[in-house]
Design an enzyme around this catalytic site. Structure first.
Site, short mmCIF file in Angstrom:
data_model
loop_
_atom_site.label_atom_id
_atom_site.label_comp_id
_atom_site.label_asym_id
_atom_site.label_seq_id
_atom_site.Cartn_x
_atom_site.Cartn_y
_atom_site.Cartn_z
N ARG A 17 -4.50 1.49 6.83
CA ARG A 17 -3.54 1.70 5.73
C ARG A 17 -2.24 0.94 5.99
O ARG A 17 -2.03 -0.13 5.41
CB ARG A 17 -3.29 3.22 5.56
CG ARG A 17 -2.65 3.59 4.23
CD ARG A 17 -1.15 3.34 4.15
NE ARG A 17 -0.39 4.13 5.13
CZ ARG A 17 0.90 3.94 5.37
NH1 ARG A 17 1.59 3.00 4.74
NH2 ARG A 17 1.53 4.69 6.27
N ASP A 18 -1.41 1.41 6.89
CA ASP A 18 -0.12 0.74 7.12
C ASP A 18 -0.36 -0.69 7.60
O ASP A 18 0.40 -1.61 7.28
CB ASP A 18 0.70 1.51 8.16
CG ASP A 18 2.20 1.29 8.03
OD1 ASP A 18 2.60 0.32 7.37
OD2 ASP A 18 2.97 2.08 8.60
N HIS A 209 6.22 8.41 13.52
CA HIS A 209 5.66 7.13 13.04
C HIS A 209 6.69 6.04 13.34
O HIS A 209 7.70 5.93 12.64
CB HIS A 209 5.39 7.28 11.54
CG HIS A 209 4.90 6.05 10.85
ND1 HIS A 209 3.59 5.90 10.44
CD2 HIS A 209 5.52 4.91 10.47
CE1 HIS A 209 3.45 4.73 9.83
NE2 HIS A 209 4.60 4.11 9.83
N HIS A 211 7.87 2.01 14.20
CA HIS A 211 7.58 0.56 14.12
C HIS A 211 8.32 -0.12 15.27
O HIS A 211 9.36 0.35 15.72
CB HIS A 211 8.04 0.00 12.77
CG HIS A 211 7.08 0.32 11.67
ND1 HIS A 211 6.22 -0.61 11.14
CD2 HIS A 211 6.81 1.48 11.02
CE1 HIS A 211 5.49 -0.05 10.20
NE2 HIS A 211 5.82 1.23 10.10
N CYS A 242 5.93 -2.04 5.67
CA CYS A 242 6.06 -1.69 4.25
C CYS A 242 6.51 -2.92 3.47
O CYS A 242 7.58 -3.47 3.74
CB CYS A 242 7.09 -0.57 4.10
SG CYS A 242 7.47 -0.24 2.37
N ASN A 251 3.69 -1.68 13.11
CA ASN A 251 3.74 -0.37 13.75
C ASN A 251 3.68 -0.56 15.26
O ASN A 251 3.29 -1.62 15.74
CB ASN A 251 2.48 0.44 13.38
CG ASN A 251 2.48 0.88 11.94
OD1 ASN A 251 2.13 0.12 11.06
ND2 ASN A 251 2.87 2.11 11.71
N1 COA Z 1 -3.30 4.78 -8.34
C1 COA Z 1 -3.70 3.84 -9.22
N2 COA Z 1 -2.97 3.44 -10.27
C2 COA Z 1 -1.77 4.05 -10.43
C3 COA Z 1 -1.31 5.05 -9.56
C4 COA Z 1 -2.12 5.41 -8.48
N3 COA Z 1 -1.74 6.33 -7.59
N4 COA Z 1 -0.11 5.46 -10.01
C5 COA Z 1 0.18 4.75 -11.11
N5 COA Z 1 -0.83 3.90 -11.37
C6 COA Z 1 -0.93 2.93 -12.47
C7 COA Z 1 -0.72 3.58 -13.82
O1 COA Z 1 -1.92 4.07 -14.31
C8 COA Z 1 -0.19 2.42 -14.63
O2 COA Z 1 -1.26 1.56 -14.95
P1 COA Z 1 -1.24 0.63 -16.26
O3 COA Z 1 -0.09 -0.33 -16.08
O4 COA Z 1 -2.57 -0.05 -16.23
O5 COA Z 1 -1.04 1.58 -17.39
C9 COA Z 1 0.67 1.67 -13.64
O6 COA Z 1 0.15 2.00 -12.34
C10 COA Z 1 2.15 2.06 -13.72
O7 COA Z 1 2.25 3.47 -13.62
P2 COA Z 1 3.64 4.22 -13.38
O8 COA Z 1 3.40 5.67 -13.24
O9 COA Z 1 4.64 3.75 -14.42
O10 COA Z 1 4.03 3.67 -11.95
P3 COA Z 1 5.23 2.75 -11.49
O11 COA Z 1 5.03 1.36 -11.93
O12 COA Z 1 6.51 3.43 -11.82
O13 COA Z 1 5.00 2.81 -9.91
C11 COA Z 1 4.04 4.06 -8.08
C12 COA Z 1 5.06 4.04 -9.21
C13 COA Z 1 4.39 5.22 -7.19
C14 COA Z 1 2.66 4.24 -8.67
C15 COA Z 1 4.11 2.71 -7.31
O14 COA Z 1 5.43 2.37 -7.04
C16 COA Z 1 3.33 2.77 -6.02
O15 COA Z 1 2.12 2.84 -6.02
N6 COA Z 1 4.03 2.73 -4.86
C17 COA Z 1 3.41 2.80 -3.57
C18 COA Z 1 3.94 1.72 -2.67
C19 COA Z 1 3.32 1.80 -1.30
O16 COA Z 1 2.16 2.09 -1.11
N7 COA Z 1 4.17 1.50 -0.29
C20 COA Z 1 3.74 1.48 1.08
C21 COA Z 1 3.37 2.80 1.64
S1 COA Z 1 4.72 3.83 2.04
ZN ZN Z 2 4.90 2.43 8.63
#
Ligand code: COA
Ligand code: ZN
Length: 312
Positions: A17-18, A209, A211, A242, A251
């Site tokens: 994952r990370d 956790h 890094h 990240c 990490n």
């Molecule tokens: N899995 C799959 N698709 C997802 C989802 C999820 N958990 N959450 C939202 N989506 C999709 C929505 O269905 C939407 O799809 P569409 O454009 O086809 O309609 C799109 O993503 C936007 O959804 P929204 O709720 O408006 O999300 P956002 O654009 O505001 O983003 C997060 C919010 C949280 C979903 C996004 O920022 C994210 O996934 N961040 C994680 C980052 C990460 O993993 N960082 C490293 C680990 S700490």
């Molecule tokens: Zn990390």
């Protein structure tokens, strides 16, 4: 005071994952599954096997569903999935993740950069996830990213971290991780914060956790262990970071951590030789060298032949 090093240190392997989330090359689903299957044989009790986040945010892990379906689960290993919101939790439960790892940053700025939400919105989403997970067999862990410093905001008030710990416990999660997202922690800070947090929860529910962004990763592990922490995330080869934190790097490296533990006598239950073999496969998979050091130097016990003629 000399710390008793006989208590087990639990390593949660997070490279799937990370580690992979920041890699620019696409790693095939079958290769991810093979990596996790090999890690499952190395003695880990916990593996963070993927995330269920927006595929636009983290394209490298968009195949989380197939990965969880494809792995050969070993008894006694908990397969964890990182989730940011309710949709992620629904996907992770459908994929049979054993544990959901919810993530929010202590810093509002990093939470917006990473999750596109305020911390309050993240916490509200977590309450919905807790309700969803009730009645399933999945356990819940919640992480505090940027606990020890934020690349946008700088120092993080320790009282704020404690307040988030309280909020998480009130939600009813079973585990909490304190994450040093961009390697800003130092051992004295770690010692202080771990001791404070352990007045609120037990060591077997707390994960650190770290890094190694500024070379202090393993110093921080020892400081945390000596302060009473017993669970640590680490990533094969020192992969990771990240993508929404400027300057993020790997990490702490699992092999280097296990080597440290082997050398000072802290039991981990992890097979270092197996890990080193596995780590040697990463450059071909990812197309670059990795920061892990023991894989390059060998273990202390991997001796070199005496130069010819030295004692003639
Ligand atoms: N899995 C799959 N698709 C997802 C989802 C999820 N958990 N959450 C939202 N989506 C999709 C929505 O269905 C939407 O799809 P569409 O454009 O086809 O309609 C799109 O993503 C936007 O959804 P929204 O709720 O408006 O999300 P956002 O654009 O505001 O983003 C997060 C919010 C949280 C979903 C996004 O920022 C994210 O996934 N961040 C994680 C980052 C990460 O993993 N960082 C490293 C680990 S700490
Ligand atoms: Zn990390």
């Amino acid at each position: 005071m000399i710390t008793d090093y006989s208590e087990r240190l639990v390593v949660q392997e997070v490279s799937p994952r990370d580690g992979l989330q920041i890699e620019p090359v696409w790693v095939e689903t079958a290769d991810k599954v093979a990596l996790i299957d090999q890690l499952s044989l190395a003695g880990f009790s916990r593996i963070e096997a993927g995330s269920f986040v927006s595929p636009k945010a983290i394209p490298a892990l968009r195949d989380g569903d197939e990965v969880f379906r494809g792995i050969r689960r070993q008894p006694g290993v908990i397969y964890v999935a990182l989730v940011p919101n309710l949709k992620g939790a629904e996907r992770a439960l459908a994929a049979d993740a054993d544990e959901l790892n919810l993530v929010m940053s202590a810093s509002q700025t990093h939470n917006r950069a990473n999750m596109r939400m305020s911390c309050e919105q993240s916490l509200a989403a977590f309450a919905d996830i807790v309700a969803l997970a009730k009645g399933t067999s999945a356990s819940l862990n919640a992480s505090i990213a940027t606990t020890f410093g934020c690349p946008f905001e700088g120092a993080i008030d320790e009282d704020r971290v404690l307040a988030i710990v309280e909020a998480y416990l009130k939600l009813g999660v079973t585990g909490i991780s304190l994450a040093d997202t961009t390697g800003m922690a130092n051992p004295r800070q770690v010692d202080r914060l771990v001791r404070r947090v352990l007045t609120r929860m037990s060591a077997n529910a707390l994960t650190l956790h770290f890094h190694n962004t500024r070379g202090l990763g393993l110093c921080n592990v020892l400081a945390a262990y000596e302060a009473g922490a017993r669970r640590f995330d680490a990533s094969l080869g020192g992969l990771g970071g990240c993508p929404f934190a400027p300057g993020a790097s790997g990490n702490i490296c699992t092999e280097d951590l296990v080597n440290l533990c082997d050398e000072v006598g802290i039991p981990t239950g992890i097979d270092l030789a197996h890990l080193l073999q596995l780590s040697r496969t990463l450059p071909a998979l990812l197309g670059h060298e990795l920061p892990g050091q023991v894989v390059k130097a060998g273990r202390n016990c991997d001796l070199h032949p005496t130069p010819a003629g030295l004692f003639d």
